[in-house]
Design a protein around this motif. Structure first.
Motif, PDB file in Angstrom:
ATOM      1  N   ASN A  53       0.825  -1.207   0.000  1.00 16.57           N
ATOM      2  CA  ASN A  53       0.000   0.000   0.000  1.00 16.57           C
ATOM      3  C   ASN A  53       0.855   1.251   0.000  1.00 16.57           C
ATOM      4  N   TYR A  54       1.994   1.227   0.664  1.00 19.08           N
ATOM      5  CA  TYR A  54       2.903   2.368   0.620  1.00 19.08           C
ATOM      6  C   TYR A  54       3.442   2.555  -0.803  1.00 19.08           C
ATOM      7  N   GLU A  55       3.774   1.453  -1.464  1.00 17.69           N
ATOM      8  CA  GLU A  55       4.236   1.535  -2.856  1.00 17.69           C
ATOM      9  C   GLU A  55       3.147   2.148  -3.741  1.00 17.69           C
ATOM     10  N   LEU A  56       1.896   1.763  -3.540  1.00 19.16           N
ATOM     11  CA  LEU A  56       0.784   2.340  -4.299  1.00 19.16           C
ATOM     12  C   LEU A  56       0.611   3.816  -3.989  1.00 19.16           C
ATOM     13  N   PHE A  57       0.783   4.202  -2.730  1.00 14.10           N
ATOM     14  CA  PHE A  57       0.710   5.593  -2.307  1.00 14.10           C
ATOM     15  C   PHE A  57       1.767   6.429  -3.027  1.00 14.10           C
ATOM     16  N   GLU A  58       2.998   5.929  -3.039  1.00 12.92           N
ATOM     17  CA  GLU A  58       4.086   6.636  -3.721  1.00 12.92           C
ATOM     18  C   GLU A  58       3.830   6.723  -5.229  1.00 12.92           C
ATOM     19  N   ARG A  61       1.237   9.380  -5.900  1.00 14.69           N
ATOM     20  CA  ARG A  61       1.821  10.719  -5.784  1.00 14.69           C
ATOM     21  C   ARG A  61       2.612  11.088  -7.034  1.00 14.69           C
ATOM     22  N   LYS A  62       3.366  10.139  -7.585  1.00 13.47           N
ATOM     23  CA  LYS A  62       4.152  10.400  -8.797  1.00 13.47           C
ATOM     24  C   LYS A  62       3.238  10.662  -9.990  1.00 13.47           C
ATOM     25  N   ILE A  63       2.155   9.914 -10.094  1.00  8.41           N
ATOM     26  CA  ILE A  63       1.211  10.102 -11.197  1.00  8.41           C
ATOM     27  C   ILE A  63       0.565  11.475 -11.114  1.00  8.41           C
ATOM     28  N   VAL A  64       0.137  11.867  -9.921  1.00  8.90           N
ATOM     29  CA  VAL A  64      -0.472  13.191  -9.745  1.00  8.90           C
ATOM     30  C   VAL A  64       0.529  14.278 -10.106  1.00  8.90           C
ATOM     31  N   LYS A  65       1.764  14.132  -9.675  1.00  6.89           N
ATOM     32  CA  LYS A  65       2.798  15.125  -9.992  1.00  6.89           C
ATOM     33  C   LYS A  65       3.023  15.224 -11.504  1.00  6.89           C
TER      34      LYS A  65
END
Length: 77
Positions: A53-58, A61-65
């Motif tokens: 889930n942390y990997e998905l969170f990161e 965040r990269k996709i949004v950026k």
């Protein structure tokens, strides 16, 4: 074709039938977090869940950026 992937958690064996391509991917991922030839306790399962889930969170965040950068760049063009 399907392939069976097995994992033992808390002395219970779970066999999952998957499509070949996904089975290979999942097996590779499972090898990173679990002992595939032995028992895994619930703590290991929880740790793997939190890690993924942390990997998905990161990743999110990269996709949004990236989307924000693309929006700015297209507005400047």
């Amino acid at each position: 074709m399907s392939k069976k992937v097995s994992l033992t958690v808390n002395r219970s064996r779970f066999d999952i039938d998957l499509d070949d391509a996904f089975a290979d991917f999942l097996l590779h991922q499972l090898e990173k977090d679990f002992k595939l030839d032995g028992n895994n306790d619930l703590k290991v399962l929880l740790q793997a869940y939190v890690k993924k889930n942390y990997e998905l969170f990161e990743q999110d965040r990269k996709i949004v950026k990236l989307l924000e950068q693309m929006t700015v760049e297209s507005a400047e063009a």
